[in-house]
Design a protein around this motif. Structure first.
Motif, short mmCIF file in Angstrom:
data_model
loop_
_atom_site.label_atom_id
_atom_site.label_comp_id
_atom_site.label_asym_id
_atom_site.label_seq_id
_atom_site.Cartn_x
_atom_site.Cartn_y
_atom_site.Cartn_z
N ASP A 70 8.25 10.80 1.08
CA ASP A 70 8.52 12.04 0.38
C ASP A 70 7.84 12.09 -0.98
N LEU A 71 7.69 10.91 -1.63
CA LEU A 71 6.98 10.89 -2.91
C LEU A 71 5.48 11.04 -2.71
N ARG A 72 4.97 10.52 -1.61
CA ARG A 72 3.55 10.74 -1.31
C ARG A 72 3.28 12.23 -1.09
N LEU A 73 4.21 12.89 -0.41
CA LEU A 73 4.07 14.34 -0.20
C LEU A 73 4.12 15.09 -1.52
N LEU A 74 5.03 14.68 -2.39
CA LEU A 74 5.14 15.33 -3.70
C LEU A 74 3.86 15.13 -4.51
N GLN A 75 3.30 13.92 -4.48
CA GLN A 75 2.04 13.68 -5.17
C GLN A 75 0.96 14.63 -4.67
N SER A 76 0.94 14.84 -3.36
CA SER A 76 -0.06 15.74 -2.78
C SER A 76 0.13 17.17 -3.29
N ARG A 77 1.38 17.61 -3.37
CA ARG A 77 1.64 18.96 -3.86
C ARG A 77 1.32 19.10 -5.34
N LEU A 78 1.54 18.04 -6.08
CA LEU A 78 1.23 18.06 -7.51
C LEU A 78 -0.27 17.98 -7.76
N GLY A 79 -0.99 17.40 -6.80
CA GLY A 79 -2.42 17.21 -6.97
C GLY A 79 -2.77 16.04 -7.85
N HIS A 80 -1.86 15.05 -7.92
CA HIS A 80 -2.11 13.87 -8.76
C HIS A 80 -1.56 12.63 -8.07
N GLU A 81 -2.42 11.66 -7.85
CA GLU A 81 -1.99 10.39 -7.27
C GLU A 81 -1.76 9.39 -8.40
N PHE A 82 -0.54 8.94 -8.53
CA PHE A 82 -0.16 8.08 -9.65
C PHE A 82 -0.70 6.67 -9.51
N GLN A 83 -1.30 6.19 -10.59
CA GLN A 83 -1.67 4.78 -10.67
C GLN A 83 -0.43 3.94 -10.96
N ARG A 84 0.53 4.55 -11.64
CA ARG A 84 1.81 3.90 -11.94
C ARG A 84 2.93 4.76 -11.35
N PRO A 85 3.18 4.66 -10.06
CA PRO A 85 4.17 5.53 -9.40
C PRO A 85 5.58 5.38 -9.96
N GLU A 86 5.85 4.28 -10.67
CA GLU A 86 7.18 4.13 -11.26
C GLU A 86 7.45 5.23 -12.30
#
Length: 226
Positions: free
Chosen positions: A6-22
């Motif tokens: 679900d967080l991967r999906l949210l990253q996709s919607r935001l258009g930003h892949e976190f280097q520090r997902p925490e």
């Protein structure tokens, strides 16, 4: 750090892949479930509010190089207010990903305007801390999209505008009548009708009485002006 689907999906919607997902996890952690080892998103929300403000001020100045401060200020307020942030949070699925305590979850926390708006600001701060201002600004401009172009229209307060319209025609100020309140206590829905002396009316429904009044005024004003 491994993140959930679900967080991967949210990253996709935001258009930003976190280097520090925490950072994203923290941005989604409400104080109702926070602990000494799991900080809440409150500090990020404080920072994100400022990042959003700078991004929007910059965008508005660039979009209209002749506008005076008195014209820019209401447009800015329309773009950064909590209701707008909450709308963007709903569109991107931030509410669905929020981490809430049981009591907050049972009271409909995922749909609360203030909670959603705060979380969206926290997410903006998380992107800023993860990749810098340009990344945060680019995400904000992308997610706010057409709202920026429509800021001048949205900046008009519908109730004030309708009252001015009525007074210009020697009418009394519009009256607002609550017709119905439905839904559970923690998530009410209000139906409001606005009425003019000349007999015209319009109705609207919203999660708060104020929002319903604004929506009804906006609809009636649009009809009368056309």
């Amino acid at each position: 750090m491994k993140i959930s689907a679900d967080l991967r999906l949210l990253q996709s919607r935001l258009g930003h892949e976190f280097q520090r997902p925490e950072l994203l996890v923290r941005a989604l952690t409400h104080s109702s479930i926070a602990s000494p080892t799991r900080p809440s998103n409150e500090r990020l929300e404080f920072l994100g509010d400022r990042v959003l403000g700078l991004a929007m001020a910059d965008a508005l100045v660039r979009a209209d190089r002749t506008a005076a401060e008195g014209q820019l200020a209401p447009r800015f307020n329309a773009l950064v207010r909590k209701e707008t942030c909450a709308d963007v949070a709903r569109e991107t699925g931030v509410g669905e990903a929020l981490k809430l305590g049981r009591s907050e979850m049972m009271s409909g926390g995922r749909r609360k305007e203030a909670l959603l708006g705060d979380a969206m600001e926290a997410v903006i701060a998380a992107v800023y801390m993860d990749a810098g201002f340009e990344a945060a600004r680019d995400m904000v401009l992308r997610l706010w999209g057409a709202r920026i172009a429509a800021a001048e229209i949205d900046a008009r307060d519908p109730k004030t505008a309708l009252q001015e319209w009525a007074q210009a025609r020697s009418q009394q100020p519009p009256r607002y009548v609550e017709l119905e309140r439905s839904g559970p206590d923690h998530e009410p829905v209000f139906t409001v009708e606005v009425r003019l002396d000349s007999g015209e009316t319009e109705q609207a429904r919203a999660r708060t009485k104020r929002a319903a009044e604004q929506a009804a005024a906006k609809a009636l004003l649009a009809r009368m002006e056309n």
